[in-house]
Design a protein around this motif. Structure first.
Motif, PDB file in Angstrom:
ATOM      1  N   VAL A  11     -17.390 -23.686  16.696  1.00 52.34           N
ATOM      2  CA  VAL A  11     -18.459 -24.617  16.514  1.00 52.34           C
ATOM      3  C   VAL A  11     -19.352 -24.271  17.981  1.00 52.34           C
ATOM      4  O   VAL A  11     -18.851 -24.173  19.090  1.00 52.34           O
ATOM      5  N   THR A  12     -20.583 -23.862  17.706  1.00 56.06           N
ATOM      6  CA  THR A  12     -21.562 -23.273  19.112  1.00 56.06           C
ATOM      7  C   THR A  12     -22.627 -24.525  18.915  1.00 56.06           C
ATOM      8  O   THR A  12     -23.413 -24.457  17.885  1.00 56.06           O
ATOM      9  N   VAL A  13     -22.866 -25.125  20.244  1.00 60.59           N
ATOM     10  CA  VAL A  13     -23.931 -25.960  20.181  1.00 60.59           C
ATOM     11  C   VAL A  13     -24.987 -25.219  21.332  1.00 60.59           C
ATOM     12  O   VAL A  13     -24.729 -25.008  22.274  1.00 60.59           O
ATOM     13  N   TYR A  14     -26.279 -25.357  20.811  1.00 62.48           N
ATOM     14  CA  TYR A  14     -27.433 -24.701  21.565  1.00 62.48           C
ATOM     15  C   TYR A  14     -28.228 -25.805  21.939  1.00 62.48           C
ATOM     16  O   TYR A  14     -28.255 -26.876  21.359  1.00 62.48           O
ATOM     17  N   VAL A  15     -28.886 -25.794  22.994  1.00 59.25           N
ATOM     18  CA  VAL A  15     -29.785 -26.719  23.672  1.00 59.25           C
ATOM     19  C   VAL A  15     -30.727 -26.020  24.242  1.00 59.25           C
ATOM     20  O   VAL A  15     -30.861 -24.880  24.696  1.00 59.25           O
ATOM     21  N   GLY A  37     -30.367 -22.125  24.418  1.00 59.61           N
ATOM     22  CA  GLY A  37     -29.163 -21.342  25.164  1.00 59.61           C
ATOM     23  C   GLY A  37     -27.964 -22.137  24.829  1.00 59.61           C
ATOM     24  O   GLY A  37     -27.836 -23.249  24.385  1.00 59.61           O
ATOM     25  N   ILE A  38     -26.902 -21.387  24.609  1.00 65.20           N
ATOM     26  CA  ILE A  38     -25.563 -22.192  24.433  1.00 65.20           C
ATOM     27  C   ILE A  38     -25.101 -22.976  25.411  1.00 65.20           C
ATOM     28  O   ILE A  38     -25.143 -22.552  26.946  1.00 65.20           O
ATOM     29  N   TRP A  39     -24.700 -24.177  24.935  1.00 60.31           N
ATOM     30  CA  TRP A  39     -24.244 -25.083  26.007  1.00 60.31           C
ATOM     31  C   TRP A  39     -22.721 -25.328  25.767  1.00 60.31           C
ATOM     32  O   TRP A  39     -22.097 -25.370  27.069  1.00 60.31           O
ATOM     33  N   LYS A  40     -22.271 -25.152  24.626  1.00 59.06           N
ATOM     34  CA  LYS A  40     -20.823 -25.477  24.561  1.00 59.06           C
ATOM     35  C   LYS A  40     -20.385 -24.803  23.069  1.00 59.06           C
ATOM     36  O   LYS A  40     -21.037 -24.223  22.303  1.00 59.06           O
ATOM     37  N   GLN A  41     -19.048 -24.100  23.288  1.00 58.31           N
ATOM     38  CA  GLN A  41     -18.600 -23.481  21.983  1.00 58.31           C
ATOM     39  C   GLN A  41     -17.086 -23.928  22.132  1.00 58.31           C
ATOM     40  O   GLN A  41     -16.412 -24.010  23.331  1.00 58.31           O
ATOM     41  N   LYS A  42     -16.668 -24.115  20.994  1.00 59.60           N
ATOM     42  CA  LYS A  42     -15.110 -24.421  20.898  1.00 59.60           C
ATOM     43  C   LYS A  42     -14.464 -24.029  19.458  1.00 59.60           C
ATOM     44  O   LYS A  42     -15.243 -23.749  18.523  1.00 59.60           O
ATOM     45  N   ILE A  43     -13.336 -23.573  19.424  1.00 58.62           N
ATOM     46  CA  ILE A  43     -12.750 -23.009  18.365  1.00 58.62           C
ATOM     47  C   ILE A  43     -11.800 -24.057  17.588  1.00 58.62           C
ATOM     48  O   ILE A  43     -11.093 -24.670  18.321  1.00 58.62           O
ATOM     49  N   TYR A  44     -11.650 -24.125  16.455  1.00 56.01           N
ATOM     50  CA  TYR A  44     -11.166 -25.195  15.470  1.00 56.01           C
ATOM     51  C   TYR A  44     -10.472 -24.559  14.513  1.00 56.01           C
ATOM     52  O   TYR A  44     -11.176 -24.302  13.545  1.00 56.01           O
ATOM     53  N   GLY A  45      -9.070 -24.053  14.493  1.00 54.86           N
ATOM     54  CA  GLY A  45      -8.511 -23.155  13.572  1.00 54.86           C
ATOM     55  C   GLY A  45      -9.334 -21.662  13.390  1.00 54.86           C
ATOM     56  O   GLY A  45      -9.435 -21.240  14.142  1.00 54.86           O
TER      57      GLY A  45
END
Length: 101
Positions: free
Chosen positions: A96-100, A84-92
């Protein structure tokens, strides 16, 4: 093309850089892995498929982080296989999506 012995770390014996198609790499690697980077060019479907294959082959550890870079417009599912998605962040222009687990 598989590149070995590329100096990217002081502990080169613990890492292997594979500059190749994801499907070929998936047929060559053995896990489990604690950290996986899925880097462009990846469409949503390819990320979902690749994570599914990694799970099916038992290549991910119980405490894995799967870091996916996409265009910021790409909407990835909240869950893929048993991750499942743990974190998402937009850079420009990128997201970046981090699954755990």
């Amino acid at each position: 093309v598989i590149q070995e012995n590329i100096k990217m770390t002081k502990e080169a014996d613990k890492f292997q850089l594979m500059k190749t198609d994801a499907q070929l790499a998936l047929s060559l690697i053995e896990g489990p892995f604690h950290l996986v980077f899925l880097d462009p060019p990846y469409a949503e479907e390819e990320i979902v498929e690749t994570i599914g294959i990694l799970c099916e082959k038992g290549l991910l550890s119980d405490d894995v982080l799967v870091v996916c870079e996409t265009d910021k417009q790409v909407v990835l599912p909240e869950e893929v296989a048993d991750l499942g998605i743990w974190k998402q962040k937009i850079y420009g222009i990128s997201k970046v999506t981090v699954y755990v687990r």
